[in-house]
Design an enzyme around this catalytic site. Sequence first.
Site, PDB file in Angstrom:
ATOM      1  N   GLY A 102       1.535 -14.048   3.236  1.00  0.00           N
ATOM      2  CA  GLY A 102       2.005 -14.531   1.955  1.00  0.00           C
ATOM      3  C   GLY A 102       2.828 -13.531   1.167  1.00  0.00           C
ATOM      4  CB  SER A 103       3.408 -13.489  -2.508  1.00  0.00           C
ATOM      5  OG  SER A 103       3.607 -14.881  -2.573  1.00  0.00           O
ATOM      6  CB  SER A 104       1.430  -8.933   0.516  1.00  0.00           C
ATOM      7  OG  SER A 104       0.192  -9.227  -0.083  1.00  0.00           O
ATOM      8  CB  VAL A 105       6.114  -9.794   2.955  1.00  0.00           C
ATOM      9  CG1 VAL A 105       4.882  -9.829   3.830  1.00  0.00           C
ATOM     10  CG2 VAL A 105       6.623 -11.213   2.686  1.00  0.00           C
ATOM     11  CE  LYS A 106       6.616 -14.347  -3.059  1.00  0.00           C
ATOM     12  NZ  LYS A 106       6.020 -15.106  -4.184  1.00  0.00           N
TER      13      LYS A 106
END
Length: 683
Positions: free
Chosen positions: A391-395
Amino acid sequence: MLKRLKEKSNDEKIRNTMNKRISFIFGVIVFIFAVVVLRLGYLQIAQGSHYKQLIKNSENLTVNEAVPRGRILDRNGKVLVDNASKKAITYARGRKTSQTEVLKIAKDLSDLIKMNTDKITDRDKQDYWIQLHPNKARTLMQSEQALLDDGSISQDDYDEALYKKIGEKQTNTLSDKDLQVLAIYREMMSGSALDPQMIKNEDVTDEEYAAVSQKLSDLPGVNTTMDWDRKYPNGDTLRGIFGDVSTTEEGIPKELTEQYLAKGYSRNDRVGKSYLEYQYDDILKGKKKEMKYTTDKSGEVIDSKVINPGSRGDDLVLSIDIDLQKKTEEYLEKQISKLRSEGAKDMDNALIVVQNPNNGDILAMAGKQIDKNGDLTDYDIGTFTSQFAVGSSVKGGTLLAGYQNNAINVGDQMVDEPLKFAGGLTKRSYFNQDGRKTINDKEALMHSSNVYMFKTALKMAGSPYSANMTLPNDISEAGQKLRKGLNQVGLGIKTGIDLPNETNGQIEPLTDNPGNFLDLAIGQYDTYTPLQLAQYVSTIGNNGYRVQPHIGLEIRQATNKDTLGPVKEKVKGKVLNRVNNSGEQIKQIQDGFEMAFNEKPGTGYQSFNDTEVPSAGKTGTAEVFQNGESRVNSTYVGYAPIKDPKLAFSIVYTNQPVPEPWLNGGDLGRDVINYYFKERAEK
């Protein structure tokens, strides 16, 4: 005149006598010389091969004996893996020792020790019955013997028929005493001549050890010695990471035979089979004791001496801090219990990696698998062998890729709004379901804006967003650009850790599936390991350097004492690459991470706003399915302190219930930071 003649005659007689004596002596010398020459010729020609064989039969043979492995210690010198000595009884068979002689020794030994007979196979029993009852065996095979004699069947056919005729009726006649002898005999015959074989090294009693020691002179080839087993002072902590060593009976595992033999190992060597024991086997194995045996023409050992006493393996010092490791596991189990009590009954994995973001030192790595009843199984290896949608951890990686490809600039503002595409597809941010909010790149990280990432990805594909637009068909080039940017921070590529079986995640092709391309931008398509997440957040925390993580720290020379020897080699995490971004761009991501943890709208504020030292990071939620039911993976990445970080972490929980309620697992990261910078620092 007569007187002179007489004197002359006497002189001649004397000369004649002397000449005869000299001739005789010379003849004797010639005879002796001839005898010597003939004897030498006989020895060299007629008996030369015989004496060459005698020399060959008295050749020196070198046999290796195993030694204990090196220890494994944590970064502070605390022993994590050691050796436990245990009594053992061995046997080295002579080069020409007959089976009958070996059997006699086995029978004598059976009066002194008790063996476990569980390893005896049916074939062992058949062979032993034949050896005990050769006449009965021949009686069973009279017709086959006639066929073998006239060449109608081969020896293999004869043997196959013999084994078929010897069944339980025969082998059941073996007594308990016979089985004891057989158990000893099969171990004695298992290796090559003069190569010590382990007869018994488990549960050897003091009485057995003493009894055999007293009878060694009557038991040729038998010896009492000490063997070893691995022991783990910290119980199951990191047990999976340490890996396993093969047993004496197992030797080199079949699947590793070619690899180890190519390095000069013997087939019966005890070797590392998995993970650290395998990765560092060359270091830990030690130098085997070398014995030189001299045998006579009958194959009996007539002399032996130690030509190399051998030494235990060198010590491996890990980057792990065992106190931090134990605390991390304690906090992890506490968090699992809390989340389950709040409704995460289907959560099946919880994993965390803690590392130094500057040099790649792995400080702690822990994992647990959780069953339906809440029972936990250690799964430390899952931190680098299993991959998950995160999920959004990679943004942060998505924005760095956007900067690299000139899709966005530092500080660019975009409207976060529901994105509507042709065909009825709508995509939106979780924090802003229906409204329109103008945000910049830092705020996009703080709020975890999906829309900002979608719009960035579309710009990378050359198709900026417009209402009701058709998604681009060919996104292969844009997908490569985005993945290249993610790879630079460690996502979707192996980290290079010094452990086997690391996975690089599940990376599916991206060509004509634009929806998946958009999902990739928010961590919903490719899958990554917790270790990759830790490398990624470390790269952002250390100003853009992707450093190779490592769990080995130092190789220390073995000593005869329990103290650490001098350093032979240091294991360092090398810089694998630097991201293709400016300092200003990296600082923008760092500022967004700081806002996510320290400003009230930030997705990580609840857990991280008041850590012992200021921290920064990112949270993520990935939509997944478990047995057809909707679930979410929850992730957290971060580092501390914000300036010049000394610690970075990644956390992954899998298959939590779909919000709401929102289940916060970030307290695990907070607890680790607080312990590291307060309790640990005060020790």
